[in-house]
Design an enzyme around this catalytic site. Structure first.
Site, short mmCIF file in Angstrom:
data_model
loop_
_atom_site.label_atom_id
_atom_site.label_comp_id
_atom_site.label_asym_id
_atom_site.label_seq_id
_atom_site.Cartn_x
_atom_site.Cartn_y
_atom_site.Cartn_z
N LYS A 77 0.81 -1.22 0.00
CA LYS A 77 0.00 0.00 0.00
C LYS A 77 0.85 1.28 0.00
CE LYS A 77 -4.36 -1.57 2.02
NZ LYS A 77 -5.34 -1.35 3.10
N ASP A 113 -10.40 2.69 1.81
CA ASP A 113 -10.60 1.96 3.06
C ASP A 113 -11.43 2.77 4.05
OD1 ASP A 113 -9.28 -0.43 2.46
OD2 ASP A 113 -7.33 0.35 3.07
N ALA A 143 -4.28 0.54 6.89
CA ALA A 143 -5.74 0.60 7.02
C ALA A 143 -6.13 1.53 8.15
CB ALA A 143 -6.30 -0.80 7.27
N MET A 219 -11.81 -4.88 11.69
CA MET A 219 -11.56 -4.87 10.25
C MET A 219 -11.35 -6.27 9.68
SD MET A 219 -9.20 -1.55 9.54
CE MET A 219 -9.70 0.11 9.99
#
Length: 278
Positions: A77, A113, A143, A219
């Site tokens: 990411k 996200d 995240a 999550m």
């Protein structure tokens, strides 16, 4: 008899999810269900580059027009964000990206996200009020960064609790107003309207110490009801599962990659079947 039109032709548009490992990903199930519902000449697949150099090569394929867009997961990411030519405000705040879109040789990064988290909360905890109220965010990874930016943007007072204080402090600095670091979990949860677990492992959180009315979100979606959510539910608290966030972030990703809104097709039952949760 009419011959069915092939869904995939030489004009096919390709999207993908990228990570390592990636075989567990449910993103292809979600996106391909929407592709089928719309009858698009498109496909959504999965890639697992063995290293950063291979990930960079994948980005070059996107620049050349062979891929329309990528959803990006761990551990790529932050690298995805660094390789983009243009970034959304959310991606810049989180310094990471879970979405790359390729157009005319350029790479645009975004982070959906946080939007997925807010959509999950809206769906499964519709009575939750975030504005002016504390949220405890456990973790400070990619995240968590997107979640902190979205929650602060919704007006919540975000309290970051993370084992490594330096990483939590960097997150708070990057997001800015509305986000602070709390070294003590017991103090952080006092008065919290929402607790979000962004850690890959179950947190050391005693749900008995949460206020009545606190909403608990995890999550993680494997298992769907994690030990944290099970304990919170047994306590009588409202819970929000990670699958709601996954589906929530997939919608804007689908539209960005394929230039068409996701259809109103509920993919949750099919995914629950795959997870053995029905």
């Amino acid at each position: 008899m009419t011959t069915p039109r092939p869904r995939i032709t030489g004009a096919v548009r390709v999207g993908a999810v990228v990570g390592r490992p990636i075989a567990h990903s449910l993103s292809p199930v979600i996106h391909n269900a929407w592709i089928e519902a719309l009858g698009l000449d498109a496909a959504y697949v999965a890639f697992s580059p063995p290293d950063e150099a291979s990930f960079r090569e994948l980005i070059n394929l996107g620049r050349s027009g062979l891929i329309s867009g990528l959803n990006v997961t761990a551990p790529f990411k932050e690298l995805a964000f660094s390789l983009s030519d243009e970034s959304s405000d959310t991606a810049r705040l989180s310094a990471s990206a879970n979405l790359l879109v390729f157009r005319d040789g350029q790479v645009r990064s975004d982070s959906t996200d946080g939007l997925g988290l807010l959509r999950g909360l809206s769906e499964q905890a519709p009575g939750l009020v975030l504005k002016g109220r504390p949220t405890v965010l456990l973790g400070a990874g990619g995240a968590a960064r997107a979640a902190a930016a979205a929650l602060a943007g919704a007006g919540s007072e975000v309290r970051i609790v993370n084992r490594t204080l330096e990483r939590a402090e960097a997150l708070a600095r990057d997001v800015g107003s509305g986000v602070s670091v709390w070294p003590n979990l017991a103090e952080a949860i006092s008065g919290a309207a929402l607790v979000v677990n962004a850690l890959s492992a179950p947190p050391e959180l005693d749900v008995a110490r949460l206020d009545e009315g606190t909403v608990v979100m995890d999550m993680t979606y494997k298992p769907l009801i994690t030990p944290l959510l099970a304990a919170a539910r047994d306590r009588g608290l409202s819970v929000v599962d990670g699958l709601s966030m996954l589906i929530g972030q997939a919608g804007p990703s689908f539209e960005a990659i394929f230039d068409i809104p996701a259809p109103d097709v509920d993919v949750r039952p099919a995914i629950l079947g795959m997870l053995g949760e029905v």
